[in-house]
Design an enzyme around this catalytic site. Structure first.
Site, short mmCIF file in Angstrom:
data_model
loop_
_atom_site.label_atom_id
_atom_site.label_comp_id
_atom_site.label_asym_id
_atom_site.label_seq_id
_atom_site.Cartn_x
_atom_site.Cartn_y
_atom_site.Cartn_z
N TRP A 188 0.86 -1.18 0.00
CA TRP A 188 0.00 0.00 0.00
C TRP A 188 0.91 1.24 0.00
O TRP A 188 1.84 1.32 0.79
CB TRP A 188 -0.89 -0.04 1.26
CG TRP A 188 -1.81 1.12 1.43
CD1 TRP A 188 -2.62 1.67 0.48
CD2 TRP A 188 -2.01 1.88 2.63
NE1 TRP A 188 -3.34 2.71 1.02
CE2 TRP A 188 -2.98 2.87 2.33
CE3 TRP A 188 -1.48 1.82 3.92
CZ2 TRP A 188 -3.42 3.79 3.29
CZ3 TRP A 188 -1.93 2.72 4.86
CH2 TRP A 188 -2.88 3.70 4.54
N ASP A 269 -0.83 -5.64 9.40
CA ASP A 269 -1.80 -4.64 8.97
C ASP A 269 -3.05 -5.40 8.56
O ASP A 269 -3.05 -6.11 7.56
CB ASP A 269 -1.23 -3.84 7.78
CG ASP A 269 -2.19 -2.75 7.33
OD1 ASP A 269 -3.32 -2.68 7.85
OD2 ASP A 269 -1.81 -1.96 6.43
N LYS A 305 -13.33 -0.89 5.87
CA LYS A 305 -13.90 -1.72 4.81
C LYS A 305 -14.91 -2.72 5.34
O LYS A 305 -16.01 -2.82 4.82
CB LYS A 305 -12.77 -2.46 4.06
CG LYS A 305 -12.19 -1.70 2.91
CD LYS A 305 -11.35 -0.49 3.28
CE LYS A 305 -10.01 -0.85 3.89
NZ LYS A 305 -9.12 0.31 4.07
N1 PLA Z 1 -3.68 -0.65 5.20
C1 PLA Z 1 -3.96 -1.09 3.97
C2 PLA Z 1 -3.27 -2.28 3.44
C3 PLA Z 1 -4.91 -0.39 3.20
O1 PLA Z 1 -5.18 -0.83 1.97
C4 PLA Z 1 -5.53 0.76 3.72
C5 PLA Z 1 -6.53 1.53 2.92
C6 PLA Z 1 -5.20 1.13 5.03
C7 PLA Z 1 -4.27 0.41 5.73
C8 PLA Z 1 -5.80 2.32 5.70
O2 PLA Z 1 -7.14 2.32 5.84
P1 PLA Z 1 -7.90 3.26 6.84
O3 PLA Z 1 -6.93 4.20 7.44
O4 PLA Z 1 -8.93 3.95 6.02
O5 PLA Z 1 -8.48 2.32 7.83
N2 PLA Z 1 -6.36 1.54 1.52
C9 PLA Z 1 -7.36 2.15 0.62
C10 PLA Z 1 -7.64 3.60 0.94
C11 PLA Z 1 -8.68 1.40 0.71
C12 PLA Z 1 -6.45 4.51 1.05
O6 PLA Z 1 -5.50 4.45 0.25
O7 PLA Z 1 -6.47 5.33 1.99
C13 PLA Z 1 -6.81 1.99 -0.81
O8 PLA Z 1 -7.52 2.35 -1.74
O9 PLA Z 1 -5.70 1.44 -0.95
#
Ligand code: PLA
Length: 459
Positions: A188, A269, A305
């Site tokens: 991510w 995570d 989610k």
């Molecule tokens: N960890 C991972 C692996 C994630 O994909 C995301 C969110 C988070 C943590 C953090 O989520 P939160 O803080 O909202 O609980 N990833 C998303 C959104 C869904 C983003 O980038 O913020 C994504 O589209 O990858």
């Protein structure tokens, strides 16, 4: 407390620049993990204030930063007037009608909260809502977890998954002997920034093999095998983002053995519990395996989610320790991380989660709605795969049905993605990741047409 540490935090403009410098060095601009992040950090670092501000503003030297590689996709989508536009960038669940979903169980819980006149809006404690914390630990570690029974787990409510990672990262930077954190390649896009700014030194381990579109298990074992003893290792508990590729239970067991033999510290995570398989327990197996051996670990949980509470910012950080007295001292130090950061967390989202987790009927209702979301995503995989097969799109697209969770890592390159956005108004991250949760039966043909055109034009 260490005075250097305090100084670094109080005068944080220079420390921020220093940390971003580290970040720029660690991000390989050719990797998909980096996206456009490299230019953003370079831009911030290269900016220097002048003593005679042009235009009369003391901020006139501030350069325009690029949009976030994921959330910026939504910004671009919102500006597009096309009626056929489709946002497959951010991982946000949509219904078959393409609408955001508030779970019925969340509405029921909110109704209960509103009707309960004894509820007030006082500050929560620094560590958040006690019930929420206890129930969150149970949800991820299992109701019968010996670690919970023996009071070896400290859980603090944080601002969703991101906040939990950040608080955990800062705790480690202050109190753990090894500063290196190994994150998968790719991962991510926010992980390297979160941990670098928390004060850790970010390294990567091989995870994904673009040739097989599967796990680079050998590479993973080699990289973790050569990491310094004690290093922190970031693991996606399930539904790896962006690849949708998870280790099998047997591979997890090998990873666990290797990590324990080298005293590597796992930091899970868990942003998609229930979204991978549709089962909360199955999706927690990786974490539970590491807790069952009696060793220590950190877990960041997000309810964005799986409960659809994106904007409520509800999450938790649990630290599993070897002994109850250690856990209690760790918690006292987590409070010192949180208090100057945001003082204490918000009450509403955590109250919704606690209401659902502690009521048998509501909990059951939640698991049914969660399973329905996971199944709709799986059915989108099948539909997209079939649509590409029907069109005779060149290439093997079986990874679409093999990958797990919210995303498909399509293998489309930057050029193909740009073409699909320009010609078909389909928005996705430049690494070719698409959010399957944003698709519906109605929009699958449009996406399949776009992929077909992109692949045949730029092969
Ligand atoms: N960890 C991972 C692996 C994630 O994909 C995301 C969110 C988070 C943590 C953090 O989520 P939160 O803080 O909202 O609980 N990833 C998303 C959104 C869904 C983003 O980038 O913020 C994504 O589209 O990858």
């Amino acid at each position: 407390m260490n005075t250097n540490f305090q100084a670094q935090h109080l005068f944080n403009s220079s420390s921020t620049d220093r940390r971003l410098g580290v970040l720029a060095k660690h991000i390989d601009p050719t990797s998909s993990m980096a996206n456009t992040d490299h230019s953003s950090s370079t831009a911030i670092i290269s900016a220097s204030p002048t003593s005679h501000p042009a235009g009369g503003s003391v901020f006139s030297h501030v350069v325009q930063a690029p949009e976030d590689p994921i959330l910026g996709v939504t910004v671009a989508y919102n500006k597009d007037p096309s009626p056929v536009k489709l946002n497959l960038g951010v991982g946000a669940y949509r219904t078959e009608e393409g609408k955001p979903l508030v779970l019925n169980v969340v509405r029921h819980a909110e109704q209960q909260l509103v009707n309960d006149r004894s509820r007030v809006k006082e500050y929560l404690p620094i560590v958040g809502l006690a019930d929420f914390n206890k129930l969150s630990a149970k949800l991820i570690l299992g109701a019968d977890s010996p670690a919970i029974r023996e009071n070896r787990v400290t859980t603090v409510q944080c601002l969703s998954g991101t906040g939990s990672l950040r608080v955990g990262g800062e705790f480690l930077a202050r109190h753990y002997h090894e500063r290196s954190i190994y994150i998968p390649l790719p991962t991510w896009g926010n992980h390297p920034k979160v941990f670098t700014l928390a004060g850790l030194s970010v390294k990567t381990y091989r995870y994904y093999d673009p040739k097989t579109r599967g796990l680079d298990f050998q590479g993973l074992l080699e990289d973790l095998g050569s990491a310094p003893s004690g290093a922190v290792v970031l693991l996606h508990a399930c539904a790896h983002n962006p690849t949708g590729v998870d280790p099998t239970p047997q591979q997890w067991e090998q990873i666990r053995q290797l990590m324990r033999s080298k005293a590597l510290l796992p930091f899970f995570d868990s942003a998609y519990q229930g979204f991978a398989s549709g089962s909360l327990d199955t999706d927690a197996q990786s974490v539970r395996m590491f807790v069952a051996d009696g060793g220590e670990c950190l877990v960041a949980q997000s309810y964005a989610k799986n409960m659809g509470l994106y904007g409520e910012r509800v999450g938790a950080l649990s630290i599993v320790c070897r002994a109850a007295d250690v856990a209690s001292r760790v918690e006292s130090q987590l409070k010192l991380v949180i208090r100057p950061m945001y003082s204490n967390p918000p009450i509403h989202g955590a109250s919704i989660v606690a209401t659902i987790l502690k009521d048998r009927n509501l909990f059951h209702e939640w698991t049914i709605e969660l399973k329905a979301m996971a199944e709709r995503i799986i059915s989108m995989r099948k539909q997209l795969f079939d649509a590409l097969r029907t069109r005779g799109t060149p290439g093997d697209w079986s990874h679409i049905i093999k990958q797990i969770g919210m995303f498909t890592f399509t293998g489309l390159n930057k050029e193909q993605v740009a073409f699909m956005t320009k010609e078909y108004h389909i928005y996705m991250t430049s690494d070719g990741r698409i959010s399957m949760a944003g698709l519906s039966s109605r929009t699958v043909p449009h996406l399949a047409d776009a992929i077909h055109a992109a692949v045949t034009r730029f092969s």
